[in-house]
Design an enzyme around this catalytic site. Structure first.
Site, PDB file in Angstrom:
ATOM      1  N   ARG A 136       0.869  -1.176   0.000  1.00  0.00           N
ATOM      2  CA  ARG A 136       0.000   0.000   0.000  1.00  0.00           C
ATOM      3  C   ARG A 136       0.908   1.228   0.000  1.00  0.00           C
ATOM      4  NH1 ARG A 136      -2.676  -0.512   6.102  1.00  0.00           N
ATOM      5  NH2 ARG A 136      -0.776  -1.176   7.129  1.00  0.00           N
ATOM      6  N   ASN A 174      -5.437   6.846   5.032  1.00  0.00           N
ATOM      7  CA  ASN A 174      -5.095   6.021   6.190  1.00  0.00           C
ATOM      8  C   ASN A 174      -3.628   6.215   6.552  1.00  0.00           C
ATOM      9  OD1 ASN A 174      -6.149   3.765   7.988  1.00  0.00           O
ATOM     10  ND2 ASN A 174      -4.216   2.902   7.259  1.00  0.00           N
ATOM     11  N   GLU A 175      -3.396   6.650   7.780  1.00  0.00           N
ATOM     12  CA  GLU A 175      -2.024   6.788   8.286  1.00  0.00           C
ATOM     13  C   GLU A 175      -1.084   7.440   7.279  1.00  0.00           C
ATOM     14  OE1 GLU A 175      -0.720   2.959   9.824  1.00  0.00           O
ATOM     15  OE2 GLU A 175      -1.616   3.489  11.733  1.00  0.00           O
ATOM     16  N   GLU A 326      -7.800   3.210  15.759  1.00  0.00           N
ATOM     17  CA  GLU A 326      -7.394   1.804  15.782  1.00  0.00           C
ATOM     18  C   GLU A 326      -6.696   1.547  17.113  1.00  0.00           C
ATOM     19  OE1 GLU A 326      -4.918   0.821  12.435  1.00  0.00           O
ATOM     20  OE2 GLU A 326      -6.258   1.782  11.004  1.00  0.00           O
ATOM     21  N   TRP A 334       3.266  -7.007  13.501  1.00  0.00           N
ATOM     22  CA  TRP A 334       4.432  -6.357  12.903  1.00  0.00           C
ATOM     23  C   TRP A 334       5.565  -6.095  13.890  1.00  0.00           C
ATOM     24  CZ3 TRP A 334       4.458  -2.274  16.068  1.00  0.00           C
ATOM     25  CH2 TRP A 334       3.235  -1.736  16.492  1.00  0.00           C
ATOM     26  N   GLU A 374      -1.616  -9.320   6.540  1.00  0.00           N
ATOM     27  CA  GLU A 374      -1.870  -9.174   7.980  1.00  0.00           C
ATOM     28  C   GLU A 374      -2.696 -10.314   8.592  1.00  0.00           C
ATOM     29  OE1 GLU A 374      -3.262  -5.082   7.236  1.00  0.00           O
ATOM     30  OE2 GLU A 374      -1.799  -4.477   8.745  1.00  0.00           O
ATOM     31  N   HIS A 377      -2.351 -10.904  12.475  1.00  0.00           N
ATOM     32  CA  HIS A 377      -2.679  -9.831  13.435  1.00  0.00           C
ATOM     33  C   HIS A 377      -3.791 -10.263  14.387  1.00  0.00           C
ATOM     34  CE1 HIS A 377      -3.512  -5.717  14.824  1.00  0.00           C
ATOM     35  NE2 HIS A 377      -2.406  -5.342  14.207  1.00  0.00           N
TER      36      HIS A 377
END
Ligand code: GLA
Ligand code: GLA
Length: 681
Positions: A136, A174-175, A326, A334, A374, A377
């Site tokens: 991403r 996002n972020e 989040e 991670w 992910e 996670h």
């Protein structure tokens, strides 16, 4: 109307002026109750599954869900082809289950057809590496084409669900993380410099380019990369990158604002590293309704002071309550060691967020995709679609939020003390650390810990923002002090405020150029003293009552009093002033020239609080954190035992126990224990 409500709330709460330092709560949807939920990716699952997911969310007490932020290829499978119906159905179904929805725009993940057709939208790193498909953040924030494509998809999302009563707000992207060094970005950079400086002479002067023959005779000669270079150039590059992010965000923000209902909020989640400084986070948040961040522990366990201070930093971005968009459901995928938090620690984390001004908490994520980067996670339900062990703890949080929501809604942390944080100074020191271990966040936390131990709330705010509501302002790292900022701080002190400056203050000007006066530069006159010389230390040195390490400045005082002296030190410092202070009318300015040990810092901050007339909150045992929120005539006290041993906490007065009912005077908190109390005014 709003002002009257604020004043009424202040009178009811029995608080005085400092409360004004915090923007008062408006009855906006994001603050009207405690919000709990998670990130849900309906595009990853057959639609027949959605009802079961939403029912399980409802069952654990969720009232909000975030969707959409990576779903571009689902919404636009090919150029000119759109499918928004599934999004509409997901939103409506969530609504039927009593859940409100936050819509994330998908611009963190452009689809493969798009990057293939338009390779000019791909992100290029400072060394020229082109980032391709597969992960991403493979897009350029500066690409005009990418901004147009982003506008298009966001506009269609707004058209589809922007007026849906189940949608309460929007998250842009996002972020935000990586800027791009592509041709469009380079052209923007050179235009930005031209707009800022007007002439190359002005730029050459600001950056002192006579040094090493750096003189520029054309705008496009100015480098554009991630290398270490002239600190004036590096500082401007950071400001440029900030402006690029603001423009990238603004491009979507305009479309959302224009098309959604007036009650819907717009925010963005600024990543798990609250302290990250790739760009100025005050500027990013200015046009947003409130700030959000992502609270992850990673390896190990919650560091309460650091994590609490990060919440305070985030609250300070807008000077109002925030959301944790989040939060980790037990573990991540991670970290070096992606260990599980202790039983109860996930709940303690949720309540710590609330205690520091969080009004929304969303787990990342609801359920792991069956493939993708992910899959390992933590999540609330497993690959079988059934609750995982952590679901039960989150169910407890859900029940507690429901019980406490009415008392907490409309309250916020209110502090008479602020710590100042400033991105220009963060960059200036980091560019030229002078001691490899110099960590400005650690320096800030050294001041934060004793202040937070004395008070239920401490603000962390930008240097240039309003300060007059605070009795005490501590600026641990204000390396870059412009004339304007000096005036702002002088006004604060002359208005009766108490200002404490830490080491390295006032060395640099607006261009990251050395001031031609000694530190603290434009504040030296007000201080009535100055820094004779700074020293990076390779050994610990003695200071009256303690020690200093890593950094020490030799101070002199003409008008100021000496607060602390060095003992036997490095020879140059022996017996000289380490901290000086000067009363200015009812105000005061203090300069601390060394990084002193914790015990000495506790004494120093205790003295600063007393001198500034700050009333301490009640004392709590070690490991127990006290947090307070005020407003609407209510005072809420949240206590968390972050330690591994049971603690008894005597209260200064009888308080209502919101979670368990009844009135209490003394509490026993097990490890990870939480109490939510209402203090009668
Ligand atoms: C070398 C260089 C000088 C200067 C000094 C700094 O000696 O020749 O230009 O950079 O290092 O220590
Ligand atoms: C970040 C991202 C999420 C997810 C989590 C994993 O917060 O925003 O998409 O990758 O990390 O911890």
């Amino acid at each position: 109307m709003k002002t009257l409500a604020i004043l009424a709330a202040l009178l009811l709460a029995g608080t005085t002026a400092p409360a004004l330092a915090q923007t008062a709560t408006t009855p906006d949807v994001q603050h009207e109750k405690l919000w709990l939920g998670s990130a849900w990716y309906p595009e990853q699952w057959p639609e027949e599954r959605w009802e079961a997911d939403l029912a399980l969310m409802k069952a654990h007490g969720a009232n909000v869900v975030r969707i959409g932020e990576f779903a571009w290829s689902r919404m636009q499978p090919a150029e000119g082809e759109y499918d928004m119906d599934w999004l509409v159905r997901a939103v409506r179904m969530a609504g039927r289950h009593g859940m409100k929805v936050v819509i994330g725009t998908p611009t963190d993940t452009p689809p493969a057809w798009m990057t293939q057709k338009y390779p000019d939208i791909l992100r290029i790193e400072g060394d020229g590496t082109v980032i391709g498909h597969g992960g991403r953040r493979q897009f350029s924030i500066s690409s005009p084409r990418y901004r147009e494509l982003a506008r298009d998809i966001v506009g269609r999302m707004v058209a589809a669900v922007g007026r849906d009563p189940n949608v309460i707000g929007w998250q842009i992207g996002n972020e935000y993380t990586n800027e791009s060094y592509d041709d469009a970005a380079r052209a923007n950079w050179h235009r930005w410099l031209q707009a800022k400086y007007g002439t190359l002479d002005a730029l050459n002067d600001a950056w002192t380019t006579a040094y090493w023959s750096q003189t520029y005779t054309a705008w496009d000669q100015v480098p554009f990369n991630e290398e270490v270079g002239n600190p004036g150039w590096m500082l401007d590059l950071k400001r440029f990158i900030t402006d690029e992010w603001v423009a990238f965000q603004g491009n979507q923000l305009d479309v959302i604002r224009a098309g959604v209902g007036p009650d819907q909020f717009i925010t963005t989640n600024l990543g798990g590293l609250g302290w990250a400084n790739k760009f100025d986070r005050y500027d990013i948040n200015r046009p947003l309704d409130f700030a959000s961040w992502d609270n992850y522990v990673g390896s190990g366990h919650l560091l309460p002071d650091r994590n609490g201070a990060t919440h305070d930093l985030v609250r300070g971005w807008k000077k109002r309550n925030f959301w944790v968009m989040e939060i980790q459901p037990g573990f991540v995928n991670w970290a070096g060691v992606s260990n599980m938090l202790y039983p109860g620690e996930t709940r303690a984390m949720a309540w710590q967020a609330v205690g520091h001004g969080g009004d929304g908490i969303l787990y990342w994520q609801w359920r792991s995709a069956l493939n993708g980067q992910e899959t390992m996670h933590g999540s609330l339900i497993g690959p079988d679609g059934q609750p995982l062990p952590i679901y039960e703890e989150v169910t407890r949080i859900g029940a507690e939020f429901a019980r406490a929501s009415a008392a907490i809604a409309g309250t916020q942390p209110v502090s008479p003390v602020a710590i100042v944080q400033d991105y220009d100074s963060r960059w200036a020191i980091d560019f030229q650390k002078h001691h490899r271990d110099y960590d400005q966040i650690e320096v800030l936390l050294d001041y934060y810990r004793p202040l937070k131990a004395a008070l239920g709330a401490v603000d962390i705010v930008e240097a240039a923002g309003p300060l007059s509501g605070y009795r005490l302002v501590v600026a641990p790292n204000l390396n870059l002090i412009t004339d304007e900022l000096a005036q702002h701080l002088t006004d604060y002190v002359r208005g009766g405020g108490h200002l404490v400056l830490g080491p390295r203050s006032g060395l640099k000007d607006a261009f990251n150029r050395l001031h031609t006066t000694r530190q603290p530069g434009p504040l030296a006159e007000l201080l009535g003293g100055q820094v004779e010389q700074f020293y990076a230390l390779d050994e610990t040195v003695a200071v009256e009552g303690g020690t200093a390490a890593m950094w020490a400045e030799d101070l002199s005082a003409t008008q100021a009093e000496v607060l602390l002296r060095y003992g036997k030190a490095n020879g140059w410092l022996d017996g000289h002033p380490a901290a000086i202070t000067r009363g200015v009318g009812r105000g005061r300015i203090t300069y601390v020239g060394a990084l002193i040990d914790d015990a000495l810092m506790a004494t120093l901050m205790d003295g600063a609080l007393t001198q500034a007339g700050v009333e301490r909150d009640f004392a709590v045992p070690p490991d127990v954190e006290l947090m307070t929120r005020e407003g609407q005539g209510r005072r809420v006290v949240i206590l968390i035992n972050h330690g591994r041993e049971e603690r008894r906490v005597p209260l200064p007065a009888a308080m209502t126990d919101i979670l368990n009912g009844g009135i209490t005077r003394t509490l026993t908190l097990p490890p990870e224990g939480v109490a939510v109390l209402q203090r009668n005014p």
